[in-house]
Design a protein around this motif. Structure first.
Motif, PDB file in Angstrom:
ATOM      1  N   LEU A   1       0.830  -1.209   0.000  1.00  0.00           N
ATOM      2  CA  LEU A   1       0.000   0.000   0.000  1.00  0.00           C
ATOM      3  C   LEU A   1       0.861   1.253   0.000  1.00  0.00           C
ATOM      4  N   PRO A   2       0.318   2.358  -0.500  1.00  0.00           N
ATOM      5  CA  PRO A   2       1.053   3.628  -0.422  1.00  0.00           C
ATOM      6  C   PRO A   2       1.275   4.020   1.043  1.00  0.00           C
ATOM      7  N   GLY A   3       2.391   4.646   1.315  1.00  0.00           N
ATOM      8  CA  GLY A   3       2.766   4.988   2.679  1.00  0.00           C
ATOM      9  C   GLY A   3       1.858   5.984   3.364  1.00  0.00           C
ATOM     10  N   ARG A   4       1.080   6.714   2.608  1.00  0.00           N
ATOM     11  CA  ARG A   4       0.189   7.736   3.185  1.00  0.00           C
ATOM     12  C   ARG A   4      -1.254   7.266   3.302  1.00  0.00           C
ATOM     13  N   VAL A   5      -1.519   6.003   2.965  1.00  0.00           N
ATOM     14  CA  VAL A   5      -2.894   5.516   3.019  1.00  0.00           C
ATOM     15  C   VAL A   5      -3.386   5.544   4.463  1.00  0.00           C
ATOM     16  N   ARG A   6      -4.621   5.944   4.622  1.00  0.00           N
ATOM     17  CA  ARG A   6      -5.220   5.975   5.950  1.00  0.00           C
ATOM     18  C   ARG A   6      -5.803   4.599   6.274  1.00  0.00           C
ATOM     19  N   PHE A   7      -5.819   4.295   7.524  1.00  0.00           N
ATOM     20  CA  PHE A   7      -6.382   3.022   7.969  1.00  0.00           C
ATOM     21  C   PHE A   7      -7.840   2.913   7.536  1.00  0.00           C
ATOM     22  N   SER A   8      -8.574   4.001   7.660  1.00  0.00           N
ATOM     23  CA  SER A   8      -9.996   3.994   7.309  1.00  0.00           C
ATOM     24  C   SER A   8     -10.237   3.769   5.825  1.00  0.00           C
ATOM     25  N   ALA A   9      -9.215   3.966   4.987  1.00  0.00           N
ATOM     26  CA  ALA A   9      -9.367   3.774   3.545  1.00  0.00           C
ATOM     27  C   ALA A   9      -9.134   2.312   3.124  1.00  0.00           C
ATOM     28  N   LEU A  10      -8.664   1.488   4.046  1.00  0.00           N
ATOM     29  CA  LEU A  10      -8.413   0.087   3.723  1.00  0.00           C
ATOM     30  C   LEU A  10      -9.731  -0.656   3.533  1.00  0.00           C
ATOM     31  N   PRO A  11      -9.702  -1.729   2.757  1.00  0.00           N
ATOM     32  CA  PRO A  11     -10.894  -2.574   2.673  1.00  0.00           C
ATOM     33  C   PRO A  11     -11.250  -3.106   4.066  1.00  0.00           C
ATOM     34  N   ALA A  12     -12.512  -3.329   4.299  1.00  0.00           N
ATOM     35  CA  ALA A  12     -12.983  -3.761   5.624  1.00  0.00           C
ATOM     36  C   ALA A  12     -12.291  -5.041   6.085  1.00  0.00           C
ATOM     37  N   THR A  13     -12.048  -5.965   5.179  1.00  0.00           N
ATOM     38  CA  THR A  13     -11.403  -7.225   5.575  1.00  0.00           C
ATOM     39  C   THR A  13      -9.971  -6.980   6.058  1.00  0.00           C
ATOM     40  N   LEU A  14      -9.259  -6.076   5.428  1.00  0.00           N
ATOM     41  CA  LEU A  14      -7.893  -5.774   5.841  1.00  0.00           C
ATOM     42  C   LEU A  14      -7.881  -5.042   7.189  1.00  0.00           C
ATOM     43  N   ARG A  15      -8.825  -4.138   7.398  1.00  0.00           N
ATOM     44  CA  ARG A  15      -8.931  -3.459   8.697  1.00  0.00           C
ATOM     45  C   ARG A  15      -9.227  -4.470   9.806  1.00  0.00           C
ATOM     46  N   LEU A  16     -10.164  -5.381   9.536  1.00  0.00           N
ATOM     47  CA  LEU A  16     -10.511  -6.396  10.521  1.00  0.00           C
ATOM     48  C   LEU A  16      -9.320  -7.299  10.823  1.00  0.00           C
ATOM     49  N   TRP A  17      -8.567  -7.638   9.786  1.00  0.00           N
ATOM     50  CA  TRP A  17      -7.380  -8.471   9.955  1.00  0.00           C
ATOM     51  C   TRP A  17      -6.358  -7.777  10.848  1.00  0.00           C
ATOM     52  N   CYS A  18      -6.148  -6.486  10.642  1.00  0.00           N
ATOM     53  CA  CYS A  18      -5.213  -5.718  11.486  1.00  0.00           C
ATOM     54  C   CYS A  18      -5.653  -5.746  12.953  1.00  0.00           C
ATOM     55  N   VAL A  19      -6.919  -5.461  13.174  1.00  0.00           N
ATOM     56  CA  VAL A  19      -7.441  -5.415  14.542  1.00  0.00           C
ATOM     57  C   VAL A  19      -7.388  -6.806  15.166  1.00  0.00           C
ATOM     58  N   TRP A  20      -7.808  -7.830  14.415  1.00  0.00           N
ATOM     59  CA  TRP A  20      -7.813  -9.195  14.929  1.00  0.00           C
ATOM     60  C   TRP A  20      -6.400  -9.631  15.326  1.00  0.00           C
ATOM     61  N   SER A  21      -5.405  -9.356  14.490  1.00  0.00           N
ATOM     62  CA  SER A  21      -4.027  -9.734  14.796  1.00  0.00           C
ATOM     63  C   SER A  21      -3.549  -9.073  16.082  1.00  0.00           C
ATOM     64  N   ALA A  22      -3.888  -7.811  16.252  1.00  0.00           N
ATOM     65  CA  ALA A  22      -3.481  -7.092  17.464  1.00  0.00           C
ATOM     66  C   ALA A  22      -4.179  -7.661  18.698  1.00  0.00           C
ATOM     67  N   VAL A  23      -5.457  -7.965  18.590  1.00  0.00           N
ATOM     68  CA  VAL A  23      -6.212  -8.518  19.721  1.00  0.00           C
ATOM     69  C   VAL A  23      -5.662  -9.894  20.103  1.00  0.00           C
ATOM     70  N   VAL A  24      -5.404 -10.737  19.110  1.00  0.00           N
ATOM     71  CA  VAL A  24      -4.848 -12.062  19.388  1.00  0.00           C
ATOM     72  C   VAL A  24      -3.477 -11.918  20.052  1.00  0.00           C
ATOM     73  N   SER A  25      -2.648 -11.041  19.528  1.00  0.00           N
ATOM     74  CA  SER A  25      -1.313 -10.837  20.083  1.00  0.00           C
ATOM     75  C   SER A  25      -1.381 -10.412  21.544  1.00  0.00           C
ATOM     76  N   GLN A  26      -2.125  -9.365  21.815  1.00  0.00           N
ATOM     77  CA  GLN A  26      -2.203  -8.854  23.187  1.00  0.00           C
ATOM     78  C   GLN A  26      -2.860  -9.862  24.121  1.00  0.00           C
ATOM     79  N   SER A  27      -3.900 -10.533  23.660  1.00  0.00           N
ATOM     80  CA  SER A  27      -4.569 -11.545  24.501  1.00  0.00           C
ATOM     81  C   SER A  27      -3.611 -12.669  24.862  1.00  0.00           C
ATOM     82  N   ALA A  28      -2.873 -13.151  23.881  1.00  0.00           N
ATOM     83  CA  ALA A  28      -1.945 -14.253  24.135  1.00  0.00           C
ATOM     84  C   ALA A  28      -0.830 -13.825  25.078  1.00  0.00           C
ATOM     85  N   TRP A  29      -0.217 -12.673  24.807  1.00  0.00           N
ATOM     86  CA  TRP A  29       0.886 -12.220  25.658  1.00  0.00           C
ATOM     87  C   TRP A  29       0.419 -11.980  27.087  1.00  0.00           C
ATOM     88  N   TRP A  30      -0.699 -11.268  27.260  1.00  0.00           N
ATOM     89  CA  TRP A  30      -1.144 -10.946  28.617  1.00  0.00           C
ATOM     90  C   TRP A  30      -1.644 -12.178  29.355  1.00  0.00           C
TER      91      TRP A  30
END
Length: 190
Positions: free
Chosen positions: A148-177
């Motif tokens: 993706l272009p370096g200036r793309v906003r998170f809100s401009a991403l396709p919904a599936t890619l946004r969900l993937w970003c959030v899901w990965s972060a939630v899984v990461s933090q849940s597992a670590w904590w």
């Protein structure tokens, strides 16, 4: 319009990336199983317990700190406080620290004699495996974001890619904590 050569090159890069991820999943699983096997089969010398515990705690600090920093950088991008380029600059060294933390947990945990008959210990071990496997899975997400272009906003991403970003972060933090809290409870109860 893309030429057949460019399409073949892209397909080859994707195939190679899938292969690297598959190998990484296997290495993580083998390292995790080896750590458990050593931890349940080998009785280390008494003098090794304190250094192993120190190394384990240091690995938790490094790994969890890296995960928090990486997810915080992603959150700042989501909130338009930074750019995707900023996240890209942060990701490589922070990811290396997260993997150092995981490797340290596997290596030192092997000498702490985990009691897998305790449900919380088994959950902790699974949480560490989930954190590591999620780290491997995130390489695909990173590949997607790198296109993706370096200036793309998170809100401009396709919904599936946004969900993937959030899901990965939630899984990461849940597992670590989960691993941190259970480790703390196990250590406090000894």
């Amino acid at each position: 319009m893309t030429t057949p050569l460019i399409q073949r090159q892209r397909a080859e890069r994707l195939r190679a990336a899938r292969h690297r991820r598959a190998v990484a999943y296997w290495w993580v699983l083998i390292a995790w199983l080896l750590s458990i096997w050593i931890g349940t089969s080998v009785v280390p010398n008494e003098w090794l317990h304190a250094p192993a515990l120190f190394g384990h705690l240091a690995s938790v600090i490094v790994g969890l700190g890296a995960a928090v920093l990486l997810e915080m950088s992603g959150l700042l991008w989501m909130l338009r406080r930074t750019s995707l380029d900023d996240l890209r600059r942060t990701e490589p060294p922070v990811t290396a620290l997260a993997w150092l933390g995981i490797a340290g947990l596997f290596a030192t945990g092997a000498f702490l004699q985990p009691d897998l008959s305790q449900p919380l210990t088994a959950i902790k071990m699974i949480a560490v495996l989930v954190a590591a496997m999620n780290g491997v899975a995130m390489t695909r997400l990173t590949d997607q974001l790198d296109r993706l272009p370096g200036r793309v906003r998170f809100s401009a991403l396709p919904a599936t890619l946004r969900l993937w970003c959030v899901w990965s972060a939630v899984v990461s933090q849940s597992a670590w904590w989960t691993a941190v809290l259970i480790g703390m409870l196990n250590t406090a109860s000894r």
